[in-house]
Scaffold this motif. Structure first.
Motif, PDB file in Angstrom:
ATOM      1  N   UNK A  11     -19.056   7.650  -4.311  1.00  0.00           N
ATOM      2  CA  UNK A  11     -17.763   7.250  -3.761  1.00  0.00           C
ATOM      3  C   UNK A  11     -17.376   5.849  -4.218  1.00  0.00           C
ATOM      4  N   UNK A  12     -18.321   4.928  -4.153  1.00  0.00           N
ATOM      5  CA  UNK A  12     -18.007   3.542  -4.495  1.00  0.00           C
ATOM      6  C   UNK A  12     -17.655   3.419  -5.975  1.00  0.00           C
ATOM      7  N   UNK A  13     -18.342   4.173  -6.836  1.00  0.00           N
ATOM      8  CA  UNK A  13     -18.005   4.115  -8.259  1.00  0.00           C
ATOM      9  C   UNK A  13     -16.602   4.670  -8.520  1.00  0.00           C
ATOM     10  N   UNK A  14     -16.235   5.742  -7.813  1.00  0.00           N
ATOM     11  CA  UNK A  14     -14.950   6.390  -8.074  1.00  0.00           C
ATOM     12  C   UNK A  14     -13.795   5.772  -7.307  1.00  0.00           C
ATOM     13  N   UNK A  15     -14.044   5.407  -6.029  1.00  0.00           N
ATOM     14  CA  UNK A  15     -12.960   4.989  -5.144  1.00  0.00           C
ATOM     15  C   UNK A  15     -12.960   3.494  -4.842  1.00  0.00           C
ATOM     16  N   UNK A  16     -14.058   2.811  -5.175  1.00  0.00           N
ATOM     17  CA  UNK A  16     -14.188   1.403  -4.825  1.00  0.00           C
ATOM     18  C   UNK A  16     -14.793   1.181  -3.456  1.00  0.00           C
ATOM     19  N   UNK A  17     -14.806   2.215  -2.630  1.00  0.00           N
ATOM     20  CA  UNK A  17     -15.397   2.151  -1.296  1.00  0.00           C
ATOM     21  C   UNK A  17     -16.084   3.482  -1.008  1.00  0.00           C
ATOM     22  N   UNK A  18     -16.909   3.466   0.017  1.00  0.00           N
ATOM     23  CA  UNK A  18     -17.600   4.686   0.452  1.00  0.00           C
ATOM     24  C   UNK A  18     -16.671   5.456   1.388  1.00  0.00           C
ATOM     25  N   UNK A  19     -15.752   6.208   0.804  1.00  0.00           N
ATOM     26  CA  UNK A  19     -14.716   6.883   1.576  1.00  0.00           C
ATOM     27  C   UNK A  19     -14.787   8.383   1.388  1.00  0.00           C
TER      28      UNK A  19
END
Length: 913
Positions: free
Chosen positions: A161-169
C-alpha cells in the motif's frame, strides 16, 4: 444418575432464546477473532451466565457470527486463567511485579542503551493498548524495538500500500464484495478464515447469478466451492500470474487512459518488468496452470468493470509478498478500478485489531497516526505532540530479526504481550531457545500456561475478552468498541494500565497519566488530526473531544472522520478522485519481477509446506481450545496430501505421517485429498505442546522474509514426508486426562464433560492397563476385551459406579463411532452397566451414528447429512431446512455441498439464507 442417549438423535435446533426477564444487561461489543470485526451482543443474566449473539445492527455482520464467535460465551471461563502477577513462579502483588519490570528495563537501558530492550505485542490487544506501547517505546525509551505478530500476517500489504498509495490505506468497503460483478480471491480461504464475509459474498452471488468468482490458491479450499473458476497455481507464482494480467489488460485496451495519465506514475517500468509474461505459454509454464484457464481469467478481468480483488495470507506470507500485493494493485491502477463502489484491491486482515495497530504505529518501522518514522517532519510532529524527551529515527527490529537480536544478546530485556511466539514464529525452536536464554522476559497473557509463558521471569495477568474496554479496527477501516461486561477474574488488569504503570516508574508519569481507555482514545484521535497541513489518510480527530459517556456509547464508524466533519451516510472509499498520499499526489505503479520462493525442493526435501488456519480454531488455541464445540469438526493436527503423493509414499488415509526437515519434524494425521496440489502439503498452525506431542509446525518453517516488509515466508518451506511407522493406534475418552501424556504420538481435545485423545506408539506397551491408569488415574476398575493375536484391545475404566474412561487400540487407525461415544460422555454420567455396550465402539442398528462432525453450530454429523440426502434433500438449503446445519454461521456450507455431491445429488450454490 445415568443419562442415556435417545435411540435416535433429534433434529438439530437452535439454542432456545433466554426469557427477557432473565437478562439484566445487554452489552454491544466486537468479536476478538478475525479482522472482519463482527458486532456481538452479549446478554448477561441474573445468575451471571452470558449468552452471545450477533449484533443485528453492526454493519460488518448484520447479526451473523461464525462458529468461533457463536462459541465466545463458552470461552468465558476462569479455568486456566492467569489470576495474579508472578515472579519466577511466585505469586506477588502488582506493585512488586511492576517495580521489578521497571527496575530491570531501566537498568538495561542505562547499561546497554535503549535498543537493548524490546516489546513484542499482538493484533489481539486493543488500539489503546497499542498506542501506549508505541508511545512508551518510540517516544520515551527512544527505541523502535516494538513489533507485533501482525508482522506475520499483513506487513506485506502495508508495504505494498505504501509503495503504491503513499500510505497504508485499504481503499474500499465490505459492500464492494457484494456489488462487484467479479470477485477474485487470491490466497484467501474466506470460507474458513473470514466466514461472515464469505457468507455476504455467497449470498450476493445467489442474488445476482451473473456475478463471477475466481479463486487463486494452490489448494482447492472450501472457498473454491462457490468459484466459477479455480486457479490452483504453483506456490509463489502470483507475481507471474498478475504480471501476465497487466500485460494482457494493456494489449486488450483496458487501460483507463485518462486516469493513468492524470493520476499515476511508473507504468512503463511496470510494463517492462511484466514483459517476460507477455507470452501466455510462459505464464502457464511458471504457474503450472492450464493455458485455457489463464486466458479465461484474463479475458474475464479485462471485460468486467466492477472487479474486487481480495487477498490475504496466501499473498502476504511470502518472501515476495510485497511484490505480489503491488502486482495486484498495478492491475487496478491500470484500469482505474479503485475507490469506487464494487471495485478495487482489498486486503483482508487476519487478526481483530491488526488495523488498529497499524493506525498507532504498531510495526517497528512506523509512527503513530500513519506517519513515517523515516520522515523528520513526521517525527517532529509526533514528538512535539507527545512532548517526549526523545524519538527514535531508526526502525527497530522486525519480528524475525527481533528474535535474532534476542538470540545473540543484543536485546536483553523483552516484554511479550498477548501472543505466543514460541509456537507462531518461523524457526520456532530457535525462537524458544532465544527466549529461554534472554536475561529478562515479561509475559502479559490471560492464560497461566502457554508455551511462551513457561519461559517468563515475570507473568502479568491481562484482562480477556468480556473484561477489557477499548476499540478495534476491522479490515474496512471501521472502528468498533470492545466493551467489558464481566468482572475481571483475579487481579487481571488492562494491558495499557500495566504499560503506563511501568512508564510512571521509569519517570514519565505525567505523559502516561490516563484514567481510562476513553482518555487514551481521545489522545490518539487528537494526534491523528494534529497539524492537519501535513496530509495523511488516517484522521479521526472528530473524536478528540469525545466525552467518557460518548466513548461508552460510540457507534461503529469508518475512518477518516476529520474534526468538524459530519458522519458519512454510506461506505467511505479512497482514491476514486485520483488523489494519493505520495509526494507528487500520484498513485505509483511498481515494477514487480517474479522470483520463486527461496527454498527449492530437492531429492531429500521434495515437498512445499503450506501452513494456515482451520475453520473452528484460532491461532495457538489459547482461547478456542477451551470450548468443546470448537474441537468437534477437527480434533487433531493433520497434513493434507495429494492422492498420488500418498500412494507413492505408502501413506493411507487416517494413518500418521512425519513431516520434517533439518529444523524440526511434526507427526500428524494423513488427510489424503484431491484438494491438495501434488508436490505440496498443508499443515495447520494451531497445535502446540499443550495439545499434541509434536505438532508445532512453525518449527519447520524457514525464517525467510520479504526484503521490503520483513514478513516471513510461511507457505513455501521445503520438507520431506514419510509414513510414521506406528505399531499401534489408540483412541481414548476420559473425564480427566493428564496435562502431559506419555507416548510417541498423542493429540488431545476438549469435549463437554472431559477430553478426547488420539494415540499411537512405535512399540506396544507391556500392559494396556498401565496406559489406562496413566490416562484415567488410579482407583478405577477395568473392564476390557482383548484379541492379542489381532493386536486389538478395548477397555472401560470405572470409578464409583460410573464409566470415567474408554480406550480403544488397534494395529491400524481406530475405527469407532467417535461422535456417538463422545455424545454419551457429553450427556452426563454413564453407569458402569453401560461399559460393555460402549466397548462395542459403535451403536446398534436401532441407534443413529451422527458421523464425523460437519456443522459445529448445530452438532450435525456427516451421516445425518447423508441420511437427509437419501431422504430427498437436493441442496444445501434443503439440508438446512431439515437439520439446521449451515443456517447459522454458514462455514460448513461448502462441506455440506461436497457431501451432497458425493451422494450424486444436484447441489444448488453454497449461499447464505
Amino acid at each position: 444418575m445415568t443419562r442415556r442417549l435417545p435411540a435416535t438423535l433429534p433434529e438439530a435446533q437452535p439454542a432456545e432464546e433466554p426469557r427477557m426477564s432473565e437478562i439484566v444487561r445487554t452489552t454491544l461489543t466486537t468479536c476478538p477473532y478475525c479482522g472482519t470485526g463482527c458486532g456481538v451482543k452479549a446478554e448477561t443474566r441474573a445468575d451471571g451466565s452470558v449468552t452471545v449473539a450477533g449484533d443485528p445492527d453492526h454493519p460488518a455482520n448484520f447479526g451473523r457470527l461464525c462458529v468461533k464467535g457463536s462459541a465466545l460465551a463458552e470461552t468465558l471461563v476462569a479455568d486456566g486463567r492467569l489470576l495474579h502477577p508472578e515472579i519466577e513462579g511466585r505469586r506477588v502483588a502488582w506493585d512488586e511485579a511492576l517495580d521489578t519490570v521497571a527496575e530491570r528495563f531501566g537498568a538495561t537501558i542505562r547499561e546497554h542503551g535503549p535498543d537493548a530492550v524490546a516489546l513484542y505485542v499482538s493484533g489481539q490487544i486493543l488500539t489503546e493498548d497499542y498506542y501506549v506501547a508505541n508511545k512508551l517505546m518510540k517516544g520515551f525509551v527512544g527505541s523502535a524495538n516494538i513489533d507485533t505478530n501482525s508482522r506475520l500476517c499483513m506487513a506485506s500489504s502495508v508495504a505494498g500500500h505504501k509503495r503504491a498509495f503513499g500510505t497504508d490505506t485499504v481503499p474500499g468497503a465490505y459492500e464492494d464484495l457484494e456489488t462487484a460483478d467479479l470477485v477474485v480471491l487470491v490466497g484467501s480461504n474466506l470460507a474458513w478464515c473470514h466466514p461472515i464475509l464469505f457468507q455476504r459474498l455467497s449470498a450476493a452471488k445467489v442474488a445476482r447469478p451473473e456475478m463471477r468468482v475466481v479463486t487463486v490458491d494452490p489448494r482447492r479450499t472450501a472457498t473454491a466451492e462457490i468459484a466459477d473458476l479455480h486457479l490452483g497455481l504453483e506456490p509463489g507464482t502470483d507475481v507471474a500470474l498478475f504480471a501476465g494480467l497487466l500485460g494482457h489488460l494493456e494489449r486488450a485496451g483496458a487501460r483507463d487512459t485518462e486516469f493513468v495519465a492524470d493520476h499515476t506514475s511508473g507504468l512503463e517500468a511496470a510494463l517492462e518488468a511484466a514483459a517476460p509474461f507477455t507470452d501466455l505459454a510462459e505464464v502457464t509454464r511458471v504457474t503450472g496452470l492450464a493455458g485455457a484457464d489463464v486466458a479465461a481469467f484474463y479475458d474475464l478481468f479485462a471485460a468486467t468493470e466492477k472487479v474486487v480483488t481480495v487477498y490475504s495470507q496466501g499473498v502476504n506470507q511470502s518472501s515476495a509478498g510485497t511484490d505480489k500485493v503491488n502486482a495486484i494493485v498495478n492491475c487496478h491502477l491500470l484500469t482505474g478500478r479503485i475507490g469506487r463502489e464494487g471495485l478495487g484491491p482489498f486486503s483482508v486482515t487476519g487478526q481483530p485489531n491488526a488495523m488498529g495497530g497499524r493506525e498507532v504505529g504498531g510495526l517497528a518501522n512506523q509512527l503513530a497516526a500513519h506517519l513515517e518514522l523515516a520522515d523528520p517532519v513526521h517525527r517532529e510532529l509526533v514528538q512535539g505532540f507527545w512532548n517526549s524527551p526523545a524519538i527514535t529515527a531508526t526502525p527497530g527490529h522486525k519480528a524475525v530479526d527481533l528474535f535474532d537480536a534476542v538470540a545473540d544478546g543484543r536485546v536483553k530485556a523483552l516484554w511479550i504481550m498477548a501472543t505466543n511466539p514460541v509456537d507462531s514464529l518461523p524457526d520456532a525452536d530457535r525462537v524458544k531457545a532465544a527466549i529461554a536464554a534472554c536475561p529478562f522476559v515479561v509475559v502479559s497473557d490471560v492464560m497461566a500456561s502457554t508455551d511462551t509463558a513457561e519461559l517468563a521471569h515475570v507473568l502479568l495477568p491481562a484482562q480477556a475478552w468480556g473484561e477489557k474496554d477499548g476499540t478495534v479496527t476491522n479490515s474496512e477501516r471501521r472502528v468498533s468498541r470492545q466493551r467489558g461486561f464481566m468482572t475481571p477474574v483475579g487481579e487481571a488488569k488492562p494491558d495499557w494500565w500495566a504499560l503506563a504503570e511501568v512508564a510512571r516508574r521509569l519517570g514519565w508519569g505525567e505523559a502516561f497519566a490516563w484514567e481510562s481507555a476513553a482518555a487514551i482514545f481521545r489522545e490518539h484521535a487528537a494526534l491523528s488530526g494534529h497539524r492537519p497541513e501535513i496530509a495523511r489518510d488516517f484522521d479521526i480527530s472528530a473524536f478528540a473531544d469525545l466525552s467518557d459517556a460518548g466513548f461508552d456509547g460510540l457507534s461503529p464508524f469508518q475512518w477518516p472522520r476529520r474534526r468538524g466533519e459530519a458522519a458519512a451516510n454510506g461506505p467511505r472509499r479512497f482514491f476514486a478522485d485520483g488523489r494519493f498520499f505520495t509526494a507528487d499526489g500520484r498513485g505509483r505503479f511498481v515494477a514487480t519481477v517474479h522470483r520463486a520462493p527461496r527454498s527449492t525442493p530437492s531429492a531429500t526435501l521434495p515437498f512445499r509446506l503450506n501452513t494456515g488456519r482451520i475453520r473452528d480454531q484460532w491461532h495457538t488455541m489459547t482461547r478456542t481450545g477451551v470450548a468443546a464445540r470448537l474441537s468437534g469438526h477437527i480434533a487433531e493436527p493433520f497434513v493434507e496430501i495429494a492422492p498420488d503423493d500418498a500412494e507413492r509414499l505408502g501413506i493411507t488415509p487416517a494413518s500418521l505421517v512425519t513431516v520434517g526437515n533439518g529444523r524440526a519434524s511434526v507427526v500428524v494425521r494423513a488427510l489424503v485429498t484431491d484438494r491438495q496440489r501434488p508436490g505440496s502439503v498443508f499443515v495447520p498452525i494451531h497445535w502446540t505442546d499443550r495439545f499434541a506431542s509434536a505438532a508445532r509446525v512453525d518449527a519447520l518453517v524457514a525464517p525467510e522474509t520479504d526484503p521490503v516488509s520483513g514478513q516471513p515466508e510461511s507457505k513455501a518451506t521445503t520438507v520431506a514426508v514419510a509414513r510414521f511407522a506406528a505399531a499401534w493406534y489408540g483412541f481414548a475418552i476420559g473425564r480427566t486426562v493428564p496435562e502431559r501424556i506419555d507416548g510417541d504420538y498423542w493429540a488431545r481435545a476438549r469435549i463437554a464433560g472431559g477430553e478426547r485423545v488420539e494415540l499411537a506408539g512405535l512399540v506396544a506397551p507391556a500392559a494396556w492397563s498401565d496406559v489406562a491408569v496413566h490416562l484415567f488415574g488410579d482407583g478405577t476398575s477395568l473392564t476390557s476385551f482383548a484379541d492379542a493375536r489381532a493386536g486389538r484391545f478395548r477397555l472401560a475404566a470405572v470409578r464409583d459406579g460410573e464409566v470415567v474412561g474408554l480406550l480403544y487400540v488397534a494395529p491400524e487407525p481406530v475405527e469407532v463411532a467417535r461422535d456417538w461415544l463422545i455424545g454419551h460422555f457429553e450427556a452426563g454420567p454413564i453407569a458402569a452397566a453401560e461399559a460393555v455396550t460402549l466397548l462395542a465402539g459403535r451403536p446398534g442398528a436401532e441407534v443413529e451414528d451422527p458421523g464425523r462432525k460437519v456443522c459445529s453450530c448445530f452438532g450435525t454429523g456427516a451421516n445425518q447429512i447423508r441420511k437427509a440426502a437419501a431422504a430427498g434433500c437436493r441442496s444445501v438449503a434443503e439440508v438446512g431446512e431439515r437439520l439446521g446445519a449451515g443456517t447459522n454461521c454458514g462455514s460448513c456450507r461448502p462441506e455440506i455441498a461436497r457431501l451432497l455431491a458425493e451422494e450424486e445429488h444436484v447441489v444448488t450454490p453454497v449461499a447464505a439464507e
